[in-house]
Design a protein around this motif. Structure first.
Motif, PDB file in Angstrom:
ATOM      1  N   GLN A   1       0.849  -1.195   0.000  1.00 22.32           N
ATOM      2  CA  GLN A   1       0.000   0.000   0.000  1.00 22.32           C
ATOM      3  C   GLN A   1       0.883   1.243   0.000  1.00 22.32           C
ATOM      4  OE1 GLN A   1      -3.222  -0.342  -0.131  1.00 22.32           O
ATOM      5  NE2 GLN A   1      -4.008   1.710   0.209  1.00 22.32           N
ATOM      6  N   VAL A   2       0.638   2.110  -0.960  1.00 23.01           N
ATOM      7  CA  VAL A   2       1.414   3.333  -1.097  1.00 23.01           C
ATOM      8  C   VAL A   2       0.661   4.489  -0.455  1.00 23.01           C
ATOM      9  CG1 VAL A   2       2.377   4.961  -2.745  1.00 23.01           C
ATOM     10  CG2 VAL A   2       2.493   2.513  -3.211  1.00 23.01           C
ATOM     11  N   GLN A   3       1.357   5.277   0.330  1.00 19.03           N
ATOM     12  CA  GLN A   3       0.781   6.499   0.888  1.00 19.03           C
ATOM     13  C   GLN A   3       1.462   7.702   0.236  1.00 19.03           C
ATOM     14  OE1 GLN A   3       2.055   4.110   3.457  1.00 19.03           O
ATOM     15  NE2 GLN A   3       0.078   3.138   3.063  1.00 19.03           N
ATOM     16  N   LEU A   4       0.644   8.676  -0.122  1.00 19.40           N
ATOM     17  CA  LEU A   4       1.141   9.886  -0.774  1.00 19.40           C
ATOM     18  C   LEU A   4       0.704  11.098   0.034  1.00 19.40           C
ATOM     19  CD1 LEU A   4       0.147   8.977  -4.453  1.00 19.40           C
ATOM     20  CD2 LEU A   4       2.383   8.713  -3.399  1.00 19.40           C
ATOM     21  N   GLY A  27       5.753   1.766  -0.542  1.00 22.59           N
ATOM     22  CA  GLY A  27       5.838   1.021  -1.791  1.00 22.59           C
ATOM     23  C   GLY A  27       7.150   1.290  -2.479  1.00 22.59           C
ATOM     24  N   THR A  28       7.258   0.862  -3.712  1.00 23.18           N
ATOM     25  CA  THR A  28       8.478   1.085  -4.488  1.00 23.18           C
ATOM     26  C   THR A  28       8.253   2.292  -5.379  1.00 23.18           C
ATOM     27  OG1 THR A  28       8.869  -1.298  -4.470  1.00 23.18           O
ATOM     28  CG2 THR A  28      10.184   0.030  -5.996  1.00 23.18           C
ATOM     29  N   PHE A  29       8.644   3.436  -4.874  1.00 24.85           N
ATOM     30  CA  PHE A  29       8.376   4.705  -5.570  1.00 24.85           C
ATOM     31  C   PHE A  29       8.963   4.720  -6.967  1.00 24.85           C
ATOM     32  CE2 PHE A  29       7.514   9.142  -5.949  1.00 24.85           C
ATOM     33  CZ  PHE A  29       8.617   9.725  -6.552  1.00 24.85           C
ATOM     34  N   SER A  30      10.175   4.218  -7.091  1.00 24.23           N
ATOM     35  CA  SER A  30      10.868   4.322  -8.373  1.00 24.23           C
ATOM     36  C   SER A  30      10.224   3.487  -9.465  1.00 24.23           C
ATOM     37  CB  SER A  30      12.334   3.907  -8.208  1.00 24.23           C
ATOM     38  OG  SER A  30      12.415   2.573  -7.752  1.00 24.23           O
ATOM     39  N   SER A  31       9.307   2.586  -9.107  1.00 21.66           N
ATOM     40  CA  SER A  31       8.647   1.754 -10.113  1.00 21.66           C
ATOM     41  C   SER A  31       7.339   2.354 -10.592  1.00 21.66           C
ATOM     42  CB  SER A  31       8.383   0.357  -9.537  1.00 21.66           C
ATOM     43  OG  SER A  31       7.389   0.407  -8.540  1.00 21.66           O
ATOM     44  N   ALA A  32       6.947   3.509 -10.088  1.00 22.70           N
ATOM     45  CA  ALA A  32       5.645   4.103 -10.423  1.00 22.70           C
ATOM     46  C   ALA A  32       5.776   5.318 -11.326  1.00 22.70           C
ATOM     47  CB  ALA A  32       4.921   4.516  -9.140  1.00 22.70           C
ATOM     48  N   PHE A  33       4.823   5.428 -12.251  1.00 16.61           N
ATOM     49  CA  PHE A  33       4.614   6.710 -12.918  1.00 16.61           C
ATOM     50  C   PHE A  33       3.927   7.610 -11.891  1.00 16.61           C
ATOM     51  CE2 PHE A  33       6.158   4.829 -16.449  1.00 16.61           C
ATOM     52  CZ  PHE A  33       5.411   4.715 -17.607  1.00 16.61           C
ATOM     53  N   MET A  34       4.316   8.868 -11.872  1.00 15.97           N
ATOM     54  CA  MET A  34       3.718   9.801 -10.922  1.00 15.97           C
ATOM     55  C   MET A  34       3.043  10.938 -11.671  1.00 15.97           C
ATOM     56  SD  MET A  34       4.339   8.473  -8.019  1.00 15.97           S
ATOM     57  CE  MET A  34       3.771   9.834  -6.982  1.00 15.97           C
ATOM     58  N   GLY A  35       1.833  11.257 -11.244  1.00 21.06           N
ATOM     59  CA  GLY A  35       1.077  12.313 -11.896  1.00 21.06           C
ATOM     60  C   GLY A  35       0.612  13.370 -10.913  1.00 21.06           C
ATOM     61  N   TRP A  36       0.334  14.550 -11.453  1.00 14.87           N
ATOM     62  CA  TRP A  36      -0.318  15.619 -10.701  1.00 14.87           C
ATOM     63  C   TRP A  36      -1.645  15.934 -11.400  1.00 14.87           C
ATOM     64  CZ3 TRP A  36       1.011  17.623  -6.080  1.00 14.87           C
ATOM     65  CH2 TRP A  36       2.328  17.455  -5.628  1.00 14.87           C
ATOM     66  N   PHE A  37      -2.668  16.100 -10.576  1.00 16.33           N
ATOM     67  CA  PHE A  37      -3.987  16.496 -11.039  1.00 16.33           C
ATOM     68  C   PHE A  37      -4.453  17.663 -10.181  1.00 16.33           C
ATOM     69  CE2 PHE A  37      -5.210  12.974 -13.869  1.00 16.33           C
ATOM     70  CZ  PHE A  37      -4.184  12.088 -13.609  1.00 16.33           C
ATOM     71  N   ARG A  38      -5.521  18.337 -10.625  1.00 17.73           N
ATOM     72  CA  ARG A  38      -6.057  19.427  -9.811  1.00 17.73           C
ATOM     73  C   ARG A  38      -7.566  19.486  -9.974  1.00 17.73           C
ATOM     74  NH1 ARG A  38      -3.665  24.648 -13.180  1.00 17.73           N
ATOM     75  NH2 ARG A  38      -5.046  24.467 -15.017  1.00 17.73           N
ATOM     76  N   GLN A  39      -8.208  20.038  -8.964  1.00 17.42           N
ATOM     77  CA  GLN A  39      -9.657  20.201  -8.999  1.00 17.42           C
ATOM     78  C   GLN A  39     -10.007  21.589  -8.484  1.00 17.42           C
ATOM     79  OE1 GLN A  39     -11.974  17.225  -6.903  1.00 17.42           O
ATOM     80  NE2 GLN A  39     -13.762  17.687  -8.152  1.00 17.42           N
ATOM     81  N   ALA A  40     -10.556  22.394  -9.376  1.00 17.27           N
ATOM     82  CA  ALA A  40     -11.006  23.728  -9.026  1.00 17.27           C
ATOM     83  C   ALA A  40     -12.431  23.650  -8.470  1.00 17.27           C
ATOM     84  CB  ALA A  40     -10.952  24.624 -10.255  1.00 17.27           C
TER      85      ALA A  40
END
Length: 128
Positions: A1-4, A27-40
Motif C-alpha cells: 500500500q502506497v501512501q502519498l 511502496g516502491t516509488f521508483s517503479s511508479a509513474f507519478m502524476g499531478w492532477f487538480r480540482q477547481a
C-alpha cells in the motif's frame, strides 16, 4: 500500500511561483509513474502533468505547458511540481497520484483511472 502526502500549497499572487512536493511511502516509488492532477471549485478533477519512472519523460496539459515543471527524486521518494507564472485560474486543490500498472502509451496517463493511489491534496490559491 502506497501512501502519498502533498505539501507546499498556499496563497500566492498572480505571476508568482510555488513548488509542490509529494512524498511517497509504503511502496516502491521508483517503479511508479507519478502524476499531478487538480480540482477547481465546481469543476471536475483534471490532469496537470505526469513523469515516468526514471524522470526522463514528462507530459503536460496544454494549460500548464511552459509554466509548470514536474520532476522526481527517487532517492527521496518525492515528486515535485514547480509552478511558475501562476494565474488565478490555476487555483485548485492539487493531488499527486501513483500508477503501478503500465498499459498503453505514455500520453494515456492523463486519464485518472490509470492511477492506483492518490494523496489527500494541497490547496493552491492564486490571487489576482
Amino acid at each position: 500500500q502506497v501512501q502519498l502526502v502533498e505539501s507546499g500549497g498556499g496563497l500566492v499572487q498572480a505571476g508568482g511561483s510555488l513548488r509542490l512536493s509529494c512524498a511517497a511511502s509504503g511502496g516502491t516509488f521508483s517503479s511508479a509513474f507519478m502524476g499531478w492532477f487538480r480540482q477547481a471549485p465546481g469543476k471536475e478533477r483534471e490532469f496537470v502533468a505526469v513523469i515516468n519512472r526514471s524522470g526522463g519523460i514528462t507530459y503536460y496539459a496544454d494549460s500548464v505547458k511552459g509554466r509548470f515543471t514536474i520532476s522526481r527524486d527517487n532517492a527521496k521518494n518525492t515528486v515535485y511540481l514547480q509552478m511558475n507564472s501562476l494565474k488565478p485560474e490555476d487555483t485548485a486543490v492539487y493531488y499527486c497520484a501513483a500508477a503501478q500498472t503500465f498499459l498503453g502509451p505514455f500520453g494515456s496517463y492523463k486519464e485518472q483511472h490509470k492511477y492506483d493511489y492518490w494523496g489527500q491534496g494541497t490547496q493552491v490559491t492564486v490571487s489576482s
